[in-house]
Design a protein around this motif. Structure first.
Motif, short mmCIF file in Angstrom:
data_model
loop_
_atom_site.label_atom_id
_atom_site.label_comp_id
_atom_site.label_asym_id
_atom_site.label_seq_id
_atom_site.Cartn_x
_atom_site.Cartn_y
_atom_site.Cartn_z
N ASP A 17 1.05 -1.14 0.04
CA ASP A 17 0.06 0.14 0.15
C ASP A 17 0.87 1.26 -0.04
N PRO A 18 0.52 2.27 -1.05
CA PRO A 18 1.24 3.43 -1.06
C PRO A 18 1.22 4.47 0.33
N VAL A 19 0.27 4.29 0.98
CA VAL A 19 0.11 5.29 2.16
C VAL A 19 1.02 4.51 3.39
N ARG A 20 0.88 3.09 3.36
CA ARG A 20 1.88 2.43 4.44
C ARG A 20 3.51 2.78 3.85
N ARG A 21 3.52 2.76 2.73
CA ARG A 21 4.99 2.74 2.35
C ARG A 21 5.52 4.18 2.70
N GLY A 22 4.54 5.33 2.60
CA GLY A 22 4.81 6.71 2.78
C GLY A 22 4.95 6.74 4.22
N PRO A 40 1.02 14.41 6.28
CA PRO A 40 1.02 14.51 4.93
C PRO A 40 0.10 13.83 4.25
N PHE A 41 -0.93 13.00 4.86
CA PHE A 41 -2.08 12.38 4.19
C PHE A 41 -3.44 12.62 4.22
N ASP A 42 -4.14 12.78 3.21
CA ASP A 42 -5.42 13.24 3.22
C ASP A 42 -6.35 12.48 3.59
N ILE A 43 -6.30 11.55 4.54
CA ILE A 43 -7.30 10.62 5.03
C ILE A 43 -7.47 10.70 6.26
N SER A 44 -8.51 9.94 6.74
CA SER A 44 -9.04 10.16 8.36
C SER A 44 -8.14 9.68 9.10
N ALA A 45 -8.13 9.82 10.65
CA ALA A 45 -7.44 9.41 11.70
C ALA A 45 -7.71 8.03 11.88
#
Length: 113
Positions: A17-22, A40-45
């Motif tokens: 997953d790219p978010v996890r790599r980030g 830096p991520f535009d996702i929920s807590a």
């Protein structure tokens, strides 16, 4: 499809997953609070929390508590294990590609005749 639950499979699942790599890239610069990881991520807590849970399950992230802060730290050892697996298999893959090149070259020579 059956889901593998061995440690190496969990590492590769986490890395898929790219978010996890980030998140791992962020933590490679040093420990960070959950809020700092999420910035830096535009996702929920809750989504960040779920990603961190998967990374923890793979052994790639460790969370600790310092006063009221939840601190996340990178644990690189599972990445070393994944790298070792890739390196062990690289020679096999390269050998197969080399044999395929030889077969294709032979077919091309036969076709040119």
């Amino acid at each position: 499809m059956a889901r593998a639950d061995d440690p190496l499979s969990r590492v590769f699942q986490a890395l898929a997953d790219p978010v996890r790599r980030g998140i791992l890239e962020r933590l490679s610069t040093g420990p960070a609070t959950v809020g700092q990881v999420a910035e830096p991520f535009d996702i929920s807590a809750p989504a960040i929390s779920q990603h961190l849970k998967i990374l923890e399950s793979a052994g790639l992230v460790e969370r600790s508590t310092h006063a009221q802060w939840r601190i996340c730290s990178l644990r690189p050892e599972p990445l070393d294990e994944a790298t070792a697996w890739v390196e062990r298999n690289r020679a096999l893959w390269q050998n197969r590609f080399d044999r395929l090149d030889e077969v294709l070259a032979g077919l091309q020579r036969d076709q040119d005749r």
